[in-house]
Design a protein around this motif. Structure first.
Motif, PDB file in Angstrom:
ATOM      1  N   LYS A 200       0.910  -1.509  -0.279  1.00 39.21           N
ATOM      2  CA  LYS A 200      -0.286   0.162   0.078  1.00 39.21           C
ATOM      3  C   LYS A 200       0.744   1.005   0.114  1.00 39.21           C
ATOM      4  N   ALA A 201       0.997   2.138  -0.934  1.00 37.65           N
ATOM      5  CA  ALA A 201       1.386   3.227  -1.183  1.00 37.65           C
ATOM      6  C   ALA A 201       0.401   4.504  -0.741  1.00 37.65           C
ATOM      7  N   VAL A 202       1.718   5.372  -0.389  1.00 35.78           N
ATOM      8  CA  VAL A 202       1.190   7.162  -0.551  1.00 35.78           C
ATOM      9  C   VAL A 202       1.135   7.395  -1.731  1.00 35.78           C
ATOM     10  N   ILE A 203       0.153   8.255  -2.281  1.00 36.81           N
ATOM     11  CA  ILE A 203      -0.029   8.891  -3.133  1.00 36.81           C
ATOM     12  C   ILE A 203       0.267  11.189  -2.387  1.00 36.81           C
ATOM     13  N   GLY A 204       0.225  11.294  -3.946  1.00 38.60           N
ATOM     14  CA  GLY A 204       1.095  12.817  -3.188  1.00 38.60           C
ATOM     15  C   GLY A 204      -0.656  13.807  -2.725  1.00 38.60           C
ATOM     16  N   ARG A 205      -1.364  13.329  -1.768  1.00 40.61           N
ATOM     17  CA  ARG A 205      -2.122  14.064  -0.900  1.00 40.61           C
ATOM     18  C   ARG A 205      -1.791  14.004  -0.066  1.00 40.61           C
ATOM     19  N   TYR A 206      -1.918  14.945   1.154  1.00 34.36           N
ATOM     20  CA  TYR A 206      -1.821  14.389   2.816  1.00 34.36           C
ATOM     21  C   TYR A 206      -2.114  16.076   3.022  1.00 34.36           C
ATOM     22  N   ILE A 207      -2.853  15.633   4.357  1.00 37.84           N
ATOM     23  CA  ILE A 207      -3.409  16.295   5.763  1.00 37.84           C
ATOM     24  C   ILE A 207      -2.447  16.741   7.007  1.00 37.84           C
ATOM     25  N   LEU A 208      -2.176  17.579   6.719  1.00 35.20           N
ATOM     26  CA  LEU A 208      -0.794  17.505   7.498  1.00 35.20           C
ATOM     27  C   LEU A 208      -0.934  18.099   8.941  1.00 35.20           C
ATOM     28  N   PRO A 209      -0.498  17.643  10.090  1.00 29.70           N
ATOM     29  CA  PRO A 209      -0.540  18.839  11.319  1.00 29.70           C
ATOM     30  C   PRO A 209       0.898  19.628  11.488  1.00 29.70           C
ATOM     31  N   LYS A 210       0.018  20.838  12.316  1.00 31.99           N
ATOM     32  CA  LYS A 210       1.176  21.748  12.051  1.00 31.99           C
ATOM     33  C   LYS A 210       2.619  20.923  12.688  1.00 31.99           C
ATOM     34  N   GLU A 211       2.457  20.287  13.845  1.00 29.84           N
ATOM     35  CA  GLU A 211       3.499  19.276  14.796  1.00 29.84           C
ATOM     36  C   GLU A 211       4.895  19.518  13.219  1.00 29.84           C
ATOM     37  N   ILE A 212       4.187  18.634  11.978  1.00 26.04           N
ATOM     38  CA  ILE A 212       5.053  18.827  11.824  1.00 26.04           C
ATOM     39  C   ILE A 212       6.425  19.087  11.094  1.00 26.04           C
ATOM     40  N   PHE A 213       6.522  20.464  11.565  1.00 25.19           N
ATOM     41  CA  PHE A 213       7.251  21.490  10.715  1.00 25.19           C
ATOM     42  C   PHE A 213       8.136  20.989  12.366  1.00 25.19           C
ATOM     43  N   SER A 214       8.529  21.027  13.358  1.00 25.86           N
ATOM     44  CA  SER A 214       9.561  20.580  14.646  1.00 25.86           C
ATOM     45  C   SER A 214       9.816  19.956  13.979  1.00 25.86           C
ATOM     46  N   LYS A 215       8.852  18.420  13.202  1.00 23.13           N
ATOM     47  CA  LYS A 215       9.712  17.376  13.420  1.00 23.13           C
ATOM     48  C   LYS A 215      11.094  17.713  12.443  1.00 23.13           C
ATOM     49  N   LEU A 216      10.350  18.328  11.039  1.00 20.53           N
ATOM     50  CA  LEU A 216      11.023  18.236  10.048  1.00 20.53           C
ATOM     51  C   LEU A 216      12.379  18.843  10.243  1.00 20.53           C
ATOM     52  N   LEU A 217      12.461  20.336  11.160  1.00 27.01           N
ATOM     53  CA  LEU A 217      13.195  21.063  11.739  1.00 27.01           C
ATOM     54  C   LEU A 217      14.574  19.892  12.104  1.00 27.01           C
ATOM     55  N   LYS A 218      14.341  18.934  12.773  1.00 24.06           N
ATOM     56  CA  LYS A 218      15.368  17.953  14.000  1.00 24.06           C
ATOM     57  C   LYS A 218      15.967  17.110  13.136  1.00 24.06           C
ATOM     58  N   LEU A 219      14.754  16.942  11.332  1.00 20.90           N
ATOM     59  CA  LEU A 219      15.488  15.985  10.595  1.00 20.90           C
ATOM     60  C   LEU A 219      16.427  15.694  10.010  1.00 20.90           C
ATOM     61  N   LYS A 220      17.379  14.444  10.051  1.00 20.16           N
ATOM     62  CA  LYS A 220      18.271  14.579   8.785  1.00 20.16           C
ATOM     63  C   LYS A 220      18.175  13.966   7.195  1.00 20.16           C
ATOM     64  N   PRO A 221      18.787  14.398   7.024  1.00 15.42           N
ATOM     65  CA  PRO A 221      18.892  13.766   4.919  1.00 15.42           C
ATOM     66  C   PRO A 221      18.821  12.494   5.429  1.00 15.42           C
ATOM     67  N   GLY A 222      17.133  11.673   4.555  1.00 12.33           N
ATOM     68  CA  GLY A 222      17.343  10.413   4.255  1.00 12.33           C
ATOM     69  C   GLY A 222      17.696   9.465   3.116  1.00 12.33           C
ATOM     70  N   LYS A 223      16.817   9.136   2.499  1.00 12.59           N
ATOM     71  CA  LYS A 223      17.487   8.419   1.405  1.00 12.59           C
ATOM     72  C   LYS A 223      17.808   9.022   0.134  1.00 12.59           C
TER      73      LYS A 223
END
Ligand code: G1P
Length: 271
Positions: A200-223
């Protein structure tokens, strides 16, 4: 209510070369209309009031498409052609809703999302990836309904071929909520066939919470050395934040690849 949408548009479009060597892929016509206008119409019909375009200096052409007022005014004054007047009115309607932010280095979808941090007002917002065209049913509209019903983040999803899983974000199911909606327990960006938790794949439509920003700020580059939205979603899921996979009913068209792009014109022409 979901009132804001963001659309990452800074991608290089290498899968559509040579067309994209001089042209923004999102402006390529699909049955006579730029691909991005299908995405905008989907947003408007779903009740979105403001749309943030994430572009790059190389994709300035996209901004120019909506900001060509002097050109239209001159032609309309000379010709008074009703068709051109209507087209210009449509462009003006879109333009009123669009804000532009810049991502000048292609560091991934997660990095693109980060560029909109200061502009997001509500607790949740919509993201649409413009390569993914969904026709015959407004996927964003259905997802907003699900978001309201379950007070949850939502991602569009579909079953893909097992040997194709490494093209997508792939998730694992936690619980069935109803026929078309599942709680997600785990999501992995482009896993190998052996590491994929499902088909099961994720397709390009997302409803995201604002908290996603604090996670993104801490993320290291992945794949591939990029910052992936999937990885930020995964860290929210680890903290027990609800994410729903919505199996959409519309028809999916991959406009980011040459085959899909050609097919999308044929599909839309016949519908
Ligand atoms: C992105 C996401 C991926 C998702 C896909 C949907 O990948 O990173 O998780 O499955 O969109 O189209 P991309 O198409 O940018 O490689």
């Amino acid at each position: 209510m979901i009132k804001q949408a963001i659309i990452p548009l800074a991608g290089l479009g290498t899968r559509l070369l040579p067309l994209t060597s001089v042209f923004a892929k999102e402006l390529l016509p699909i049955n006579g209309k730029p691909g991005i206008e299908y995405i905008l119409d989907e947003c408007i019909e779903a009740g979105i009031k403001e749309i943030i375009f994430i572009i790059s200096k190389k994709k300035q052409m996209i901004k120019n498409y909506f900001y060509n007022d002097a050109f239209y005014k001159k032609i309309i004054k000379k010709k008074k052609d009703p068709r051109i007047i209507n087209e210009y009115k449509k462009i003006l309607k879109y333009k009123k809703m669009i804000k532009f932010v810049y991502q000048n280095k292609p560091l991934g979808t997660g990095d693109a999302v980060l560029k909109t941090r200061k502009f997001i007002k509500d607790k949740f917002f919509l993201m649409l990836l413009p390569d993914d065209l969904i026709i015959k049913q407004n996927c964003s509209k259905s997802m907003i309904k699900i978001h309201k019903r379950y007070a949850s983040s939502v991602m569009a999803s579909m079953k893909v071929k097992k040997n194709n899983v490494s093209r997508w974000g792939i998730y694992d199911l936690k619980k069935k909520l109803d026929k078309k909606n599942y709680l997600i327990s785990n999501v992995i960006e482009k896993p190998s066939v052996s590491k994929a938790p499902s088909d099961k794949a994720v397709i390009g439509r997302y409803i995201l919470p604002k908290e996603i920003f604090s996670k993104l700020l801490k993320l290291k580059p992945g794949k591939g050395g990029e910052i992936h939205i999937t990885d930020a979603i995964q860290s929210l899921i680890y903290e027990n934040k609800k994410f729903i996979a919505h199996i959409f009913s519309g028809k999916y068209l991959d406009c980011g690849s040459m085959n899909g792009y050609i097919k999308s014109t044929l599909e839309i022409a016949k519908s």
